[in-house]
Design a protein around this motif. Structure first.
Motif, PDB file in Angstrom:
ATOM      1  N   VAL A  14      46.291  38.231  43.477  1.00 20.09           N
ATOM      2  CA  VAL A  14      44.973  37.950  42.681  1.00 20.09           C
ATOM      3  C   VAL A  14      44.972  36.617  42.579  1.00 20.09           C
ATOM      4  O   VAL A  14      43.594  36.264  43.037  1.00 20.09           O
ATOM      5  N   LEU A 119      39.279  36.151  39.053  1.00 21.03           N
ATOM      6  CA  LEU A 119      40.186  36.656  39.547  1.00 21.03           C
ATOM      7  C   LEU A 119      41.494  35.736  39.092  1.00 21.03           C
ATOM      8  O   LEU A 119      42.740  36.405  38.817  1.00 21.03           O
ATOM      9  N   TYR A 121      41.997  34.348  36.572  1.00 23.12           N
ATOM     10  CA  TYR A 121      42.119  34.545  35.004  1.00 23.12           C
ATOM     11  C   TYR A 121      42.421  36.057  34.699  1.00 23.12           C
ATOM     12  O   TYR A 121      42.555  36.470  33.662  1.00 23.12           O
ATOM     13  N   ARG A 122      42.670  36.858  35.802  1.00 22.44           N
ATOM     14  CA  ARG A 122      43.057  38.259  35.645  1.00 22.44           C
ATOM     15  C   ARG A 122      44.623  38.032  34.887  1.00 22.44           C
ATOM     16  O   ARG A 122      45.258  37.184  34.996  1.00 22.44           O
ATOM     17  N   GLN A 124      47.493  39.349  35.686  1.00 21.05           N
ATOM     18  CA  GLN A 124      48.585  38.918  36.694  1.00 21.05           C
ATOM     19  C   GLN A 124      48.403  37.351  36.907  1.00 21.05           C
ATOM     20  O   GLN A 124      49.614  36.747  36.844  1.00 21.05           O
ATOM     21  N   ASP A 126      47.021  35.237  35.291  1.00 16.61           N
ATOM     22  CA  ASP A 126      47.213  34.231  34.037  1.00 16.61           C
ATOM     23  C   ASP A 126      48.567  34.031  33.655  1.00 16.61           C
ATOM     24  O   ASP A 126      49.189  33.211  33.151  1.00 16.61           O
TER      25      ASP A 126
END
Length: 177
Positions: A14, A119, A121-122, A124, A126
């Protein structure tokens, strides 16, 4: 304050896709900014506003590329700055696209950059930026339900009610069956 330096070898997909979105968006904004400057100079109408908007769009596109490259290296501060910039740029372009419909192309390019910020901050991404486990990250945030679902919270409340009724019955000398 200890600074977490993420391992580039462990970079999740990501984050790589966020970087790609930021670069594509930045390149499109620079190209569209140059096109707007050229159109402003070539057209016989008022040239100051289209040229100025084109320069701002090109500068924002360049900033996407610069900030995105630094964020891709793993610095959480650049990721936060880029997320704020993409949101402000999209809002600005949304308003301007109503005034000049040709700016809708720049709005689409800006939305690609905003998608890249989302994306990053998704969970994974983050976790990679912060160094925290995605499962325990929710527990440290105030206002979150510590990873439990609403159904588990209701069930836990029902158990507490049942325990209270049992304790009251024991105080009165009766036991519940």
């Amino acid at each position: 304050m200890t600074t977490h330096k993420p391992d580039p070898a462990q970079r999740p997909n990501v984050v790589a896709w966020a970087y790609r979105c930021w670069l594509v968006s930045g390149a499109l904004l620079v190209i569209l900014g140059i096109v707007y400057v050229v159109l402003g100079v070539v057209l016989s109408g008022p040239t100051l506003i289209p040229v100025g908007i084109g320069v701002v769009v090109a500068i924002v596109g360049g900033a996407y590329g610069f900030l995105g490259t630094n964020a891709y290296a793993g610095d959480i501060r650049w990721r936060s700055s880029l997320a704020a910039l993409t949101l402000v740029a999209v809002i600005m372009l949304l308003v301007l696209s109503f005034l000049a419909p040709i700016l809708a192309f720049a709005l689409i390019a800006g939305i690609i950059g905003l998608f890249g910020s989302l994306l990053a901050y998704r969970p994974q991404g983050d976790a990679w930026f912060t160094g925290k486990d995605p499962a325990t990250a929710n527990e440290s945030r105030p206002g979150k339900n510590s990873g439990r679902t609403a159904k588990a919270n209701v069930k836990k409340a029902d158990v507490k009610k049942g325990d209270t009724k049992q304790a009251d019955a024991n105080k009165r000398g009766r036991s519940r069956s």
